[in-house]
Design a protein around this motif. Sequence first.
Motif, PDB file in Angstrom:
ATOM      1  N   ALA A  83      55.663  28.576  52.630  1.00  0.00           N
ATOM      2  CA  ALA A  83      55.677  30.111  52.314  1.00  0.00           C
ATOM      3  C   ALA A  83      55.494  30.434  50.848  1.00  0.00           C
ATOM      4  O   ALA A  83      54.731  31.446  50.656  1.00  0.00           O
ATOM      5  N   GLN A  84      56.072  29.375  49.799  1.00  0.00           N
ATOM      6  CA  GLN A  84      55.965  29.750  48.572  1.00  0.00           C
ATOM      7  C   GLN A  84      53.978  29.546  48.460  1.00  0.00           C
ATOM      8  O   GLN A  84      54.144  29.848  46.792  1.00  0.00           O
ATOM      9  N   GLN A  85      53.439  29.548  49.312  1.00  0.00           N
ATOM     10  CA  GLN A  85      52.111  29.233  48.702  1.00  0.00           C
ATOM     11  C   GLN A  85      51.677  30.667  48.432  1.00  0.00           C
ATOM     12  O   GLN A  85      50.237  30.389  48.643  1.00  0.00           O
ATOM     13  N   ARG A  86      51.998  31.733  49.277  1.00  0.00           N
ATOM     14  CA  ARG A  86      51.278  32.556  49.327  1.00  0.00           C
ATOM     15  C   ARG A  86      51.001  33.271  48.359  1.00  0.00           C
ATOM     16  O   ARG A  86      50.868  34.535  47.827  1.00  0.00           O
ATOM     17  N   THR A  87      51.869  32.743  46.763  1.00  0.00           N
ATOM     18  CA  THR A  87      52.084  33.258  45.389  1.00  0.00           C
ATOM     19  C   THR A  87      50.956  32.333  44.545  1.00  0.00           C
ATOM     20  O   THR A  87      50.692  31.287  45.066  1.00  0.00           O
ATOM     21  N   LEU A  88      50.175  33.420  43.784  1.00  0.00           N
ATOM     22  CA  LEU A  88      49.475  32.594  42.590  1.00  0.00           C
ATOM     23  C   LEU A  88      50.502  31.121  42.488  1.00  0.00           C
ATOM     24  O   LEU A  88      50.027  30.363  42.068  1.00  0.00           O
ATOM     25  N   ALA A  89      51.252  31.788  41.765  1.00  0.00           N
ATOM     26  CA  ALA A  89      52.350  30.266  40.252  1.00  0.00           C
ATOM     27  C   ALA A  89      52.572  29.164  42.008  1.00  0.00           C
ATOM     28  O   ALA A  89      52.959  28.231  41.497  1.00  0.00           O
ATOM     29  N   GLY A  90      52.707  29.533  43.348  1.00  0.00           N
ATOM     30  CA  GLY A  90      53.082  28.448  43.819  1.00  0.00           C
ATOM     31  C   GLY A  90      52.687  27.604  44.290  1.00  0.00           C
ATOM     32  O   GLY A  90      52.648  27.076  44.422  1.00  0.00           O
ATOM     33  N   ARG A  91      51.215  28.587  44.340  1.00  0.00           N
ATOM     34  CA  ARG A  91      50.135  27.327  44.512  1.00  0.00           C
ATOM     35  C   ARG A  91      49.549  26.057  43.146  1.00  0.00           C
ATOM     36  O   ARG A  91      49.304  25.054  43.690  1.00  0.00           O
TER      37      ARG A  91
ATOM     38  N   SER B 134      40.132  30.613  43.343  1.00  0.00           N
ATOM     39  CA  SER B 134      40.952  30.738  44.785  1.00  0.00           C
ATOM     40  C   SER B 134      41.959  31.014  45.289  1.00  0.00           C
ATOM     41  O   SER B 134      42.872  31.776  45.839  1.00  0.00           O
ATOM     42  N   PHE B 135      42.519  30.622  43.890  1.00  0.00           N
ATOM     43  CA  PHE B 135      44.458  30.771  44.122  1.00  0.00           C
ATOM     44  C   PHE B 135      44.425  32.232  43.883  1.00  0.00           C
ATOM     45  O   PHE B 135      45.991  32.256  43.807  1.00  0.00           O
ATOM     46  N   CYS B 136      43.894  32.894  43.515  1.00  0.00           N
ATOM     47  CA  CYS B 136      44.594  34.653  42.355  1.00  0.00           C
ATOM     48  C   CYS B 136      44.649  34.683  43.727  1.00  0.00           C
ATOM     49  O   CYS B 136      43.923  35.015  45.052  1.00  0.00           O
ATOM     50  N   PRO B 137      45.367  36.535  43.207  1.00  0.00           N
ATOM     51  CA  PRO B 137      45.099  37.608  43.966  1.00  0.00           C
ATOM     52  C   PRO B 137      44.353  38.011  44.769  1.00  0.00           C
ATOM     53  O   PRO B 137      42.965  38.363  44.174  1.00  0.00           O
TER      54      PRO B 137
ATOM     55  N   LEU C  26      52.703  32.945  35.072  1.00  0.00           N
ATOM     56  CA  LEU C  26      51.897  33.217  36.189  1.00  0.00           C
ATOM     57  C   LEU C  26      52.756  34.212  36.960  1.00  0.00           C
ATOM     58  O   LEU C  26      51.972  35.453  37.644  1.00  0.00           O
ATOM     59  N   GLU C  27      53.302  34.294  37.359  1.00  0.00           N
ATOM     60  CA  GLU C  27      54.246  35.141  38.038  1.00  0.00           C
ATOM     61  C   GLU C  27      54.703  36.831  37.031  1.00  0.00           C
ATOM     62  O   GLU C  27      54.716  37.632  37.910  1.00  0.00           O
ATOM     63  N   ARG C  28      55.034  36.880  36.176  1.00  0.00           N
ATOM     64  CA  ARG C  28      54.307  37.511  35.493  1.00  0.00           C
ATOM     65  C   ARG C  28      53.628  38.613  35.278  1.00  0.00           C
ATOM     66  O   ARG C  28      52.981  39.398  35.733  1.00  0.00           O
ATOM     67  N   GLU C  29      52.042  37.424  35.463  1.00  0.00           N
ATOM     68  CA  GLU C  29      50.465  38.393  35.404  1.00  0.00           C
ATOM     69  C   GLU C  29      50.417  38.433  36.963  1.00  0.00           C
ATOM     70  O   GLU C  29      49.919  39.807  36.839  1.00  0.00           O
ATOM     71  N   GLU C  30      50.952  38.181  37.752  1.00  0.00           N
ATOM     72  CA  GLU C  30      50.992  38.661  39.277  1.00  0.00           C
ATOM     73  C   GLU C  30      52.176  39.657  40.252  1.00  0.00           C
ATOM     74  O   GLU C  30      51.395  40.341  40.256  1.00  0.00           O
TER      75      GLU C  30
END
Length: 208
Positions: A93-101, A151-154, A200-204
Amino acid sequence: MGDDSAERTGYRRSAGSPRGEARRRELLARVTDDLAVNGLVDFSLRRAARAAGTTHKVLLYHFAGAEDLLAQAVFALRERRIGNALAAMAGGAQQRTLAGRVRVAWQTLRDEEAGLRRVLDQAVGLTMYDPERYADLGRGSTRQYLNLLVSFCPEPWPEPRKREVAELVLATLRGFVVHRLTSDDPGGADAGFAALERALEREEAAGD
C-alpha cells in the motif's frame, strides 16, 4: 579491460536467427553471471569465453566485441537491479505514492547483494575514468533508471514535470551511493534520504 584486439579481426557475427539469438542469450547470461561474481577488473573476451564455456571467436560471432559484450552484460545487471526493486514494491500500500516507491527502490539498492552492487559501481567508475570510451555505459545507466523513476511519478503529471523529478531523484540517489562508499558515517545517506522523502511528499501534495 584487456584483450580488445580480437574486435578488429573481422569475424562474421550472428545474423539474428532464432537459433543464433537463443545461443547469444545463453552466452550473455553466463558472462553476466561471471561479472556479478568477479567484477569488471581484467574483463576481456578470453575471460568472458572461459566463463561462457566457449572461445573468444564464438563470442565475436554473436557480439561486436569486448565492449559490446560488456555493455550488454551491464545492461542485464541493471535490469536485474530494477527487477528487484519492482518485485519489492509489488502489492504494498505504501508504494502507491511517489515517495513510497522511491523509498523501496532506495532500500533495495542499499541492501542488494554485494556482487551486483560492486560491478555496477565499477561500471560507473569506468565511465568517469574514460568518458570517451565508456560514455555509453553511463548513458545507458541514466536511460534505464530514468525510465523507472518517471514511471514512479503520478500519472496526471505532465511529462516534463515527471522528467524533472526523476532527474532530481536519480542524481540524489547516486550521490547517496557515493556517500555510503566514502563516508565514515554509515547513517548519513539514510538521513539524507529522509530529507529527500519529505521533499517528494511535498512535491506530490502540491498537485498539478
